[in-house]
Design an enzyme around this catalytic site. Structure first.
Site, PDB file in Angstrom:
ATOM      1  N   ASP A   1      26.553  19.852 -83.456  1.00  0.00           N
ATOM      2  CA  ASP A   1      26.848  20.979 -84.304  1.00  0.00           C
ATOM      3  C   ASP A   1      28.348  21.133 -84.533  1.00  0.00           C
ATOM      4  O   ASP A   1      29.160  20.907 -83.633  1.00  0.00           O
ATOM      5  CB  ASP A   1      26.303  22.254 -83.645  1.00  0.00           C
ATOM      6  CG  ASP A   1      26.602  23.495 -84.440  1.00  0.00           C
ATOM      7  OD1 ASP A   1      26.119  23.590 -85.579  1.00  0.00           O
ATOM      8  OD2 ASP A   1      27.323  24.376 -83.930  1.00  0.00           O
TER       9      ASP A   1
ATOM     10  N   GLU B   1      27.350  17.074 -87.705  1.00  0.00           N
ATOM     11  CA  GLU B   1      27.513  17.979 -88.838  1.00  0.00           C
ATOM     12  C   GLU B   1      28.997  18.173 -89.130  1.00  0.00           C
ATOM     13  O   GLU B   1      29.722  18.759 -88.335  1.00  0.00           O
ATOM     14  CB  GLU B   1      26.883  19.343 -88.527  1.00  0.00           C
ATOM     15  CG  GLU B   1      27.084  20.352 -89.643  1.00  0.00           C
ATOM     16  CD  GLU B   1      26.951  21.796 -89.177  1.00  0.00           C
ATOM     17  OE1 GLU B   1      26.455  22.612 -89.970  1.00  0.00           O
ATOM     18  OE2 GLU B   1      27.347  22.109 -88.033  1.00  0.00           O
TER      19      GLU B   1
END
Length: 524
Positions: free
Chosen positions: A228, A264
């Protein structure tokens, strides 16, 4: 991951998406060195499915999705039986964070080695892994290493004056942007929210903690990680971000050489491109996702710019492999941070065409849960993460988070719930199943490098996959006739046609007739 990234990406992607991949190569000072070409492990190529854990399937009727619920619906993803016609035939599962956390989304972790009680127990997780492996499904876990929760024991010890844990975070004696005031009178970095203090990822002790966490979950049977907020590891310092991502990638690969990592970087093409120097397996392909009117796939569907779509795909494929010879692209239409694709596309034929266009791109495509049934949602994060509609009586259906003003309880679908679409041979769900079964016949679709081939019709995209395979997309709602096939395609015959209208394609005397909203697969 959060709204801050969405705002940043929305502002920059419209300007960069069609041009970034055509920029000249960066200088050697950006650490772009030629790599020794290595063969990518074939086991890393998979079709993935993203589950927003609390919204997917509720096994105990408490309104919250859980691990048992996911386990009970694994056959929906893949039965493990190759001859089965009921499943999607995906081989990878990404669950949003399942760790102890005070929030509904889970990206603020209090304990990285503890299952969030609302999702179940460690035994439930171990059973999920065992059942997934029986079906050939690799499970990757969502790791928010950029920050923790303020309730995390590390941060609590930092607030109590423990010097070791103070050094786990980034502090300032004065107020500044991106920092929040703590109870100890100092300001801590909290780029996303004051409840999410940023970790000091340059600290060797923090790295030891992270290495311990990744090993813990790999030992539990995880097959890798979705990382993330990679773009925020070191805000405004791409070099440090890439270096840390390289350390993390190397660390995980030493723990398990077959572990898969996808990161990401919710930003511009050039920012994503930089992080590929880390050697990470994949980074989500935000430039080609269906998230803005200027995205290549949206331009192809709405404006008929199929040729530009193909140019962008080739340019991106070349660029990421220049940076990392082992790069595996990670295309997607939408995810839990973006407006759902079904909200952006106006008709069922467009949804079907978008599905085949991206699922048949090189790399590992990611399907966001509910996308395959046309689940809608936009605006507030909660509205992009609404309950999965299994059937008309609400079996295993979760309850939406409606605490935020403007949040809705249910989303619409294009064709009804899962049960209704399973019974309808023309549904979007069955279309996804059809595409992935056809794709399985051509492993080179995932692995081969692509080259765009120009034709006279601009609404067509023509891509050669390696030496023997060609995919032609007709993004138009009308049939195209008498399309002259270029020399790079002549000699290839129609192997498969994926046609929304049901009409077939044909080649006569080197001229192609291709139905509206269709994909033709040519093979030598």
């Amino acid at each position: 991951m959060k709204n801050k990234i969405v705002l940043l990406a929305t502002a920059v992607l419209a300007l960069s998406v069609l041009t970034a991949c055509q920029q000249p190569a960066k200088s050697s000072s950006a650490a772009k060195k030629t790599e020794v070409s290595k063969k990518v492990d074939s086991s890393l190529y998979r079709n993935f499915y993203e589950v927003f854990t609390s919204s997917y399937a509720d096994s105990n009727r408490d309104g919250v999705g859980d691990l048992k619920g996911i386990t009970q619906h694994l056959d929906y993803l893949n039965t493990g039986n190759k001859s089965s016609t009921s499943d999607l035939k995906v081989q990878g599962l990404w669950m949003t964070p399942i760790f102890a956390s005070p929030s509904y989304h889970g990206y603020d972790v209090t304990n990285y080695e503890e299952i969030n009680p609302k999702f179940g127990t460690m035994a439930d997780f171990e059973n999920l892994i065992a059942q997934a492996k029986k079906r050939g499904i690799a499970v990757i876990l969502d790791m928010p290493f950029n920050h923790t929760a303020t309730d995390n024991i590390w941060f609590q010890k930092a607030l109590s004056g423990d010097k070791k844990y103070e050094a786990y975070y980034n502090w300032s004696d004065t107020a500044k942007e991106g920092y929040s005031l703590a109870s100890n009178g100092k300001y801590y970095e909290s780029e996303f929210d004051q409840s999410m203090p940023d970790l000091n990822l340059a600290n060797p002790e923090v790295k030891k903690e992270i290495a311990k966490i990744t090993k813990f979950w790999l030992d539990k049977g995880g097959s890798g990680f979705r990382l993330d907020a990679v773009g925020f590891y070191f805000s405004n310092d791409d070099k440090k971000t890439t270096a840390f991502t390289k350390w993390l990638t190397d660390t995980v690969k030493k723990q398990d050489a077959k572990a898969y990592l996808v990161g990401e970087v919710f930003s511009t093409a050039s920012a994503i491109d930089d992080v590929y120097h880390s050697g990470i397996d994949s980074l989500f392909d935000f430039p080609n996702a269906l998230q803005s009117s200027s995205s290549p796939i949206n331009s192809a569907l709405v404006l008929g710019e199929g040729d530009l779509f193909a140019q962008q795909i080739e340019a991106w494929d070349q660029e990421i492999h220049k940076d990392s010879t082992q790069a595996i692209d990670a295309p997607f239409l939408s995810n839990h941070d973006t407006d759902r694709s079904a909200t952006l596309l106006s008709s069922l034929p467009m949804k079907k065409m978008a599905a085949q266009a991206y699922l048949l791109l090189p790399g590992n495509p990611f399907i966001y849960y509910g996308e395959e049934v046309g689940l809608t949602g936009s605006g507030l994060d909660q509205n992009k993460r609404l309950p999965m509609p299994w059937d008309s009586v609400g079996t295993d259906m979760t309850k939406a988070d409606v605490a935020v003003p403007g949040a809705t309880e249910v989303a619409t679908t294009d064709g009804g719930n899962v049960a209704q679409q399973e019974a309808n041979p023309n549904s979007l769900l069955n279309w996804y199943k059809k595409i992935l079964r056809i794709k399985a016949k051509y492993p080179e679709i995932a692995k081969a490098r692509v080259k765009q081939i120009s034709v006279s019709k601009t609404n067509l995209s023509v891509l050669n996959y390696g030496k023997d395979l060609t995919l032609i997309n007709n993004f138009s709602a009308t049939e195209e006739t008498h399309v002259s096939l270029p020399k790079a395609v002549v000699g290839r015959e129609i192997a498969d046609v994926i046609s929304v209208s049901g009409k077939t394609a044909q080649i006569t005397d080197g001229k192609l007739v291709i139905p509206p909203y269709s994909t033709v697969i040519l093979k030598k």
